[in-house]
Design a protein around this motif. Structure first.
Motif, PDB file in Angstrom:
ATOM      1  N   SER A 185       3.399 -10.927  -0.555  1.00  0.00           N
ATOM      2  CA  SER A 185       2.061 -10.021  -1.302  1.00  0.00           C
ATOM      3  C   SER A 185       2.629  -8.992  -2.084  1.00  0.00           C
ATOM      4  O   SER A 185       1.872  -8.440  -2.754  1.00  0.00           O
ATOM      5  N   ASN A 186       3.999  -8.791  -2.135  1.00  0.00           N
ATOM      6  CA  ASN A 186       4.512  -7.606  -3.064  1.00  0.00           C
ATOM      7  C   ASN A 186       5.381  -8.315  -4.028  1.00  0.00           C
ATOM      8  O   ASN A 186       6.432  -7.644  -4.431  1.00  0.00           O
ATOM      9  N   ILE A 223       1.792  -2.225  -8.248  1.00  0.00           N
ATOM     10  CA  ILE A 223       2.007  -1.879  -6.814  1.00  0.00           C
ATOM     11  C   ILE A 223       3.150  -0.865  -6.754  1.00  0.00           C
ATOM     12  O   ILE A 223       2.843  -0.171  -5.964  1.00  0.00           O
ATOM     13  N   TYR A 230      10.015   0.941  -3.563  1.00  0.00           N
ATOM     14  CA  TYR A 230       9.144  -0.100  -3.418  1.00  0.00           C
ATOM     15  C   TYR A 230       9.204  -0.988  -2.122  1.00  0.00           C
ATOM     16  O   TYR A 230       8.197  -1.438  -1.829  1.00  0.00           O
ATOM     17  N   THR A 231      10.569  -1.033  -1.758  1.00  0.00           N
ATOM     18  CA  THR A 231      10.634  -1.812  -0.557  1.00  0.00           C
ATOM     19  C   THR A 231      10.736  -0.987   0.706  1.00  0.00           C
ATOM     20  O   THR A 231      11.103  -1.520   1.949  1.00  0.00           O
ATOM     21  N   ARG A 255       2.455   2.617  -4.701  1.00  0.00           N
ATOM     22  CA  ARG A 255       3.406   3.362  -3.792  1.00  0.00           C
ATOM     23  C   ARG A 255       3.815   4.610  -3.705  1.00  0.00           C
ATOM     24  O   ARG A 255       4.085   5.220  -3.001  1.00  0.00           O
ATOM     25  N   ASP A 277       6.653  -5.569  -9.081  1.00  0.00           N
ATOM     26  CA  ASP A 277       5.228  -5.405  -9.785  1.00  0.00           C
ATOM     27  C   ASP A 277       4.929  -3.859 -10.247  1.00  0.00           C
ATOM     28  O   ASP A 277       4.969  -3.151  -9.059  1.00  0.00           O
ATOM     29  N   TRP A 320       5.002 -10.053   4.034  1.00  0.00           N
ATOM     30  CA  TRP A 320       4.819  -8.522   3.168  1.00  0.00           C
ATOM     31  C   TRP A 320       5.485  -9.039   1.712  1.00  0.00           C
ATOM     32  O   TRP A 320       5.052  -8.532   0.717  1.00  0.00           O
TER      33      TRP A 320
END
Length: 302
Positions: free
Chosen positions: A226-227, A110, A170-171, A114, A107, A223
């Motif tokens: 939500s991502n 997001i 991102y992760t 981040r 996303d 998690w």
């Protein structure tokens, strides 16, 4: 970032030659960009990597897209940890996790948040990344046939220079989840090696380790949900590794989310076959068999 440099030609690549070429799920969507686009990305990637290194913001146990790191470093560390545990009369629960279309579901909002909140990237640099991610288009090309062009609202392009690095950023919170549950781990792109040791002779210790693992995967699932990421349970595997000279621990399955996954006698881990006693015989046999077929195909063996 000019829009003309954000247009990708997507050429499907069969993941393995042994897979069915008529099944579209067996293809990897590799994006091809103009030379000037990749040159531009390399300049940005070099500065971004330098920034992460200077400020110690990178994930220590991520071996993909890092200088002097590879599948080899990821495998050596995990193999060494397991071998040392076996020498200490301990066993290991190793879970190999895989994500579904991970690069394609990132996303953008997001990711930008981040970059700003976790990595301190703001101002003009953040706006450049916003421009890089927005208004991207792609079309599929097979031989000389081309599809219509489509706008990409999600994801980072596979085949780009910055895409894999942005995916790792991102992760990055996934490492914190593993540490919070006292799990050992190592990442390679979207592949995760998650493992925990326990005393082979102690069933309560085994059950405690199994509970920590289940709780860790549960929080990881939450998690990812939500991502906009999803665990691919069909490709996730569990191994219980212990010495072949001692009784096997009585653990036959592990609950991962809403599914129970049976422990496998062996599993392919980033190209290497791990087995339940770490003797590596299945991997050696697979390499020998592959070499035999290759030599026969090129005419050295009849």
């Amino acid at each position: 970032m000019p829009e003309i440099l954000k247009q990708a030609i997507l050429k499907p690549l069969l993941k393995k030659l042994s897979l069915d070429s008529n099944d579209l799920k067996n293809y990897r969507p590799i994006s091809h960009f103009r030379f000037i686009s990749k040159t531009n990305e390399k300049c940005v990637a070099k500065q971004l990597i330098q920034y992460l290194d200077i400020n110690d913001l990178g994930e220590t146990y991520q071996s993909a897209y890092k200088r002097n790191h590879s599948t080899e470093t990821a495998l050596i560390r995990v193999h060494n940890d397991i071998a040392m545990a076996i020498d200490q009369h301990r066993s290991v629960i190793l879970v190999l996790l895989d994500l579904s279309a991970a690069f394609d579901t990132v996303d953008h909002s997001i990711l930008l948040s981040r970059l700003s909140n976790r990595f301190g990237i703001t101002g003009t640099v953040l706006e450049w990344f916003r421009s890089y991610l927005s208004d991207r288009t792609q079309f599929v090309q097979v031989n000389r046939a081309c599809s219509a062009s489509h706008v990409l609202e999600f994801g980072v392009p596979q085949g780009s220079v910055l895409g894999p690095l942005l995916y790792s950023m991102y992760t990055s919170p996934l490492g914190e989840i593993a540490r919070r549950h006292q799990m050992s781990y190592h990442f390679y792109a979207d592949d995760t090696q998650l493992y925990i040791t326990f005393r082979t002779s102690s069933v309560p210790d085994m059950n405690l380790s199994n509970t920590k693992l289940v709780n860790c995967v549960r929080d990881r699932d939450a998690w990812m949900l939500s991502n906009k990421l999803k665990l691919n349970k069909d490709k996730s595997e569990v191994l219980v590794i212990s010495s072949c000279y001692r009784p096997r621990p009585p653990l036959s399955s592990v609950d991962l989310g809403n599914e129970t996954i049976s422990c496998s006698p062996s599993a392919r881990n980033i190209g290497v076959i791990f087995d339940q006693s770490l003797c590596m015989v299945p991997h050696v046999n697979a390499v020998c068999q592959s070499s035999f077929f290759h030599l026969r195909n090129v005419g050295f063996i009849r």
